[in-house]
Motif scaffolding. Sequence first.
Motif, mmCIF file in Angstrom:
data_model
loop_
_atom_site.group_PDB
_atom_site.id
_atom_site.type_symbol
_atom_site.label_atom_id
_atom_site.label_comp_id
_atom_site.label_asym_id
_atom_site.label_seq_id
_atom_site.Cartn_x
_atom_site.Cartn_y
_atom_site.Cartn_z
ATOM 1 N N ARG A 59 6.593 4.955 -8.350
ATOM 2 C CA ARG A 59 6.109 4.592 -7.020
ATOM 3 C C ARG A 59 7.196 3.940 -6.182
ATOM 4 O O ARG A 59 6.974 3.002 -5.446
ATOM 5 N N GLN A 61 9.890 2.258 -7.081
ATOM 6 C CA GLN A 61 10.432 0.962 -7.477
ATOM 7 C C GLN A 61 11.830 1.103 -8.070
ATOM 8 O O GLN A 61 12.242 0.327 -8.912
ATOM 9 N N LYS A 101 9.169 5.944 -0.982
ATOM 10 C CA LYS A 101 8.020 5.044 -1.041
ATOM 11 C C LYS A 101 6.931 5.442 -0.057
ATOM 12 O O LYS A 101 5.738 5.364 -0.372
ATOM 13 N N PRO A 105 2.302 7.796 -1.196
ATOM 14 C CA PRO A 105 0.861 7.695 -0.914
ATOM 15 C C PRO A 105 0.391 8.707 0.116
ATOM 16 O O PRO A 105 -0.760 9.160 0.052
ATOM 17 N N LYS A 109 -2.330 10.530 -1.898
ATOM 18 C CA LYS A 109 -3.592 9.852 -1.586
ATOM 19 C C LYS A 109 -4.254 10.414 -0.328
ATOM 20 O O LYS A 109 -5.477 10.521 -0.251
ATOM 21 N N ASN A 315 -3.598 -0.790 6.545
ATOM 22 C CA ASN A 315 -2.243 -1.331 6.480
ATOM 23 C C ASN A 315 -1.672 -1.112 5.082
ATOM 24 O O ASN A 315 -2.158 -1.685 4.107
ATOM 25 N N LEU A 316 -0.621 -0.294 4.990
ATOM 26 C CA LEU A 316 0.003 0.010 3.707
ATOM 27 C C LEU A 316 1.323 -0.724 3.505
ATOM 28 O O LEU A 316 1.982 -0.520 2.479
ATOM 29 N N GLU A 318 2.434 -3.854 2.805
ATOM 30 C CA GLU A 318 2.657 -4.698 1.631
ATOM 31 C C GLU A 318 2.527 -3.922 0.330
ATOM 32 O O GLU A 318 3.332 -4.096 -0.593
ATOM 33 N N SER A 319 1.536 -3.058 0.248
ATOM 34 C CA SER A 319 1.312 -2.336 -1.003
ATOM 35 C C SER A 319 2.405 -1.324 -1.291
ATOM 36 O O SER A 319 2.709 -1.046 -2.457
ATOM 37 N N VAL A 320 3.037 -0.800 -0.269
ATOM 38 C CA VAL A 320 4.066 0.231 -0.464
ATOM 39 C C VAL A 320 5.463 -0.368 -0.533
ATOM 40 O O VAL A 320 6.269 0.004 -1.382
ATOM 41 N N GLY A 322 6.172 -3.891 -0.453
ATOM 42 C CA GLY A 322 6.244 -5.217 -1.044
ATOM 43 C C GLY A 322 6.437 -6.339 -0.038
ATOM 44 O O GLY A 322 6.597 -6.130 1.147
#
Length: 322
Positions: A59, A61, A101, A105, A109, A315-316, A318-320, A322
Amino acid sequence: ETSYWLPTFGKLLSQTPFEVSVMALAQPKPVNERRRGGVGVGLLAAGVALVVLGNFRSRGQQSEKHAVMPEAFFGLQRMQAAHTAKEAFAGAMSGAAVMSKALWPLRWKYGMGRKNTIYAQSLCADEINSDNGHLGRLLTEYYYGRVFPLGGIGGAPYGGKTGFAAFSHHVPDGGNVFVLFGPHIGFSPKGEPGKFLRSGQKKLSTSCGALCAAYKQCTSGSMPADPKDMEQTWLREKLGPKCEEIRKSSNAMVELALQAYKVIEEEILSIVNTGFGTGNLVLLGGIQINMPHPMRGRFLPLHFTVRAKNMAPINLLESVFG
């Protein structure tokens, strides 16, 4: 059925290993055409596919060492530039890393691929923003294949509501819209923000030139609107109320880029809509960072949302990132 193959080898050789894996994922080709390419190409594509899967399963990282060359390779001066840029824009990463990154999604998704999504960008027209490794270039050249330009000097979306409406109505039936936006800032080989050493030149120039000019114009006294210089007039009007805050900051050029981002984001949100159909509208905003040649450009993500008709924005960021 779709598989993925490598783009032209000439382009491939100029990219980092991580960018190669991203671009391999981005190039669809029917299986029957792939088979005609021969066993050698098939094995090569299969090898790269393993790299792609490894990168994408984590994902995004990945360690930055896979996205850019080691900083020590570029010498002491450019190491200082890299250090200064990281301090000024914590969280910035290579264009390839941002692309990886963000697309993960969206693809898996939200079902957004190359064929059912159209791409626009509101970035500054400065040619250095299309240098190797910059996010806008990667998305255009190696993924979507073409772009609708919404922006001009400074990165503001001068296309406005009419420009966005025209672009968004080009979307495939049931398809999606992706918009990349933001200002840019250059760094000199010694790490001076707001300066850039362009290819073939011996002296530094400003980057972003339009933003630096607008700031200088605002702090040196009022200037009348000029119908023959509409884009620069817009920048002056929007940045004028923020110039005192910029002047008092610890680093005026860094603060100028951050304040420019805010007015550009505000303008983007005021012109976009989801009336083009049933698909998603994705907004990816941030600051493009032009690093000294031959270092790769970086990007600081500041906005990443998914919107659709009759759906609250998701809102993506933070999740994508960081």
